[in-house]
Scaffold this motif. Structure first.
Motif, short mmCIF file in Angstrom:
data_model
loop_
_atom_site.label_atom_id
_atom_site.label_comp_id
_atom_site.label_asym_id
_atom_site.label_seq_id
_atom_site.Cartn_x
_atom_site.Cartn_y
_atom_site.Cartn_z
N ASP A 172 -5.44 6.34 -4.26
CA ASP A 172 -6.69 6.86 -4.84
C ASP A 172 -7.76 5.80 -5.03
OD1 ASP A 172 -5.70 5.42 -6.96
OD2 ASP A 172 -5.46 7.14 -8.31
N ARG A 173 -7.54 4.58 -4.59
CA ARG A 173 -8.58 3.55 -4.69
C ARG A 173 -9.64 3.81 -3.63
NH1 ARG A 173 -6.31 3.20 -8.86
NH2 ARG A 173 -5.23 1.36 -9.70
N GLN A 174 -10.91 3.80 -4.05
CA GLN A 174 -12.00 4.08 -3.12
C GLN A 174 -12.22 2.92 -2.15
OE1 GLN A 174 -15.53 5.32 -5.17
NE2 GLN A 174 -14.49 6.96 -6.31
N HIS A 175 -11.83 1.72 -2.55
CA HIS A 175 -11.87 0.55 -1.66
C HIS A 175 -10.88 -0.47 -2.19
CE1 HIS A 175 -14.11 -1.86 -4.61
NE2 HIS A 175 -14.79 -0.75 -4.85
N HIS A 176 -10.47 -1.38 -1.33
CA HIS A 176 -9.56 -2.43 -1.78
C HIS A 176 -9.73 -3.67 -0.90
CE1 HIS A 176 -6.71 -1.85 1.57
NE2 HIS A 176 -6.89 -0.55 1.39
N LEU B 38 -0.22 -0.55 -4.32
CA LEU B 38 -1.66 -0.26 -4.24
C LEU B 38 -1.79 1.23 -3.95
CD1 LEU B 38 -4.57 -1.44 -4.11
CD2 LEU B 38 -4.23 -1.62 -1.63
N THR C 225 -5.29 -6.91 -8.95
CA THR C 225 -6.02 -6.18 -9.99
C THR C 225 -6.24 -4.73 -9.59
OG1 THR C 225 -8.27 -6.66 -9.18
CG2 THR C 225 -7.22 -8.31 -10.58
N GLN C 226 -6.33 -4.45 -8.30
CA GLN C 226 -6.55 -3.09 -7.80
C GLN C 226 -5.26 -2.28 -7.71
OE1 GLN C 226 -8.39 -4.35 -4.17
NE2 GLN C 226 -10.49 -4.20 -4.98
N ALA C 227 -4.12 -2.98 -7.69
CA ALA C 227 -2.82 -2.30 -7.60
C ALA C 227 -2.38 -1.81 -8.97
CB ALA C 227 -1.78 -3.26 -7.02
N TRP D 114 0.85 -1.19 0.00
CA TRP D 114 0.00 0.00 0.00
C TRP D 114 0.89 1.25 0.00
CZ3 TRP D 114 -3.49 2.31 4.32
CH2 TRP D 114 -4.52 3.07 3.73
#
Length: 261
Positions: free
Chosen positions: A190-194, A187, A242-244, A152
């Motif tokens: 700026d990801r809204q959730h992970h 990661l 996939t979110q990273a 992260w």
């Protein structure tokens, strides 16, 4: 502790005593006997010697107590994890607040471990640092494991140890990202959730293709072998990848962070 507790329970039942009856004879609380038999509380030598007299166990509990191993440098779960880590053929590691242990520089590890509360004494600190650095040998094994890391972004921005230590750590991560057996992804913030919001964890595949997991928290660690639980963490890790950022974009972020130093 669990083995001694079960032996005590077997001897108590063979003598026809309930837990409250044994507790009364020893002048201790009922909960004390229950905790000892369940392995949640250590059997003390004075109680073991009294049990020998009451239960006719001929010194067995006392011998067991006096021959319990001393507390090791690392908790049992952590030692078991590190034994598997040395020979693993694949590791997948998610960390949120710090750089993964396998990728830490000595200065960064020293800064982290020096901030521990309660503090290690000087010998303990050096031993911990030495052990952590030795683990990095698997990065360069003749047949290295396949290593995947998702970190992260806050862990990379936190200036642990100060400017010089921070820069050295970022540079080491950048170098590790080029190793052929390493996939390093960041990661982003700026990801809204992970999928990693419940905390860090590690997935491990043994040489005989057993899939295991390991988690750590403020007050302990957990070695996970139940297939259903390992599967949940594996699915979390797959989603995290996939979110990273991609490997290439993660290198670009590291370059950007290094440029800010």
């Amino acid at each position: 502790m669990k083995m001694l507790g079960r032996q005590l329970g077997a001897a108590r039942r063979a003598a026809g005593l309930s837990q409250p009856a044994l507790a009364a004879a020893l002048n201790v609380n009922d909960e004390t006997i229950a905790s000892i038999e369940q392995g949640r509380r250590p059997l003390k030598l004075d109680i073991a010697e009294k049990c020998d007299e009451l239960l006719g166990t001929k010194g067995t509990p006392a011998v067991g107590v006096t021959n319990l191993p001393e507390i090791d440098q690392f908790p049992l779960w952590a030692e078991e994890y590190m034994d598997h880590e040395k020979v693993a053929i694949a590791l997948s590691w998610y960390d949120a607040l710090v750089v993964p242990g396998l990728l830490q520089t000595e200065a960064y590890a020293r800064a982290l471990l020096s901030g521990r509360i309660p503090a290690y004494n000087a010998d303990e600190l050096e031993s911990k640092i030495e052990g952590r650095m030795k683990r990095r040998e698997i990065l360069h094994r003749s047949e290295p494991p396949t290593l995947s890391f998702v970190i992260w972004e806050p862990a990379l921005r936190w200036p642990t140890g100060g400017r010089e230590t921070h820069r050295e750590q970022l540079q080491f991560l950048r170098e590790c990202s080029e190793l052929p057996n390493v996939s390093l992804q960041v990661l982003p913030l700026d990801r809204q959730h992970h999928a990693g919001d419940a905390g860090p964890f590690t997935l491990l595949e043994t040489p005989d293709h057993q899939h295991l997991a390991y988690t750590e928290s403020q007050r302990g660690s957990q070695w996970v072998s139940d297939p259903d639980e390992v599967s949940i963490l594996a699915r979390k890790y797959a989603m995290l990848r996939t979110q990273a950022l991609t490997v290439e974009a993660s290198r670009e972020l590291l370059d950007h962070l290094l440029g800010e130093q």
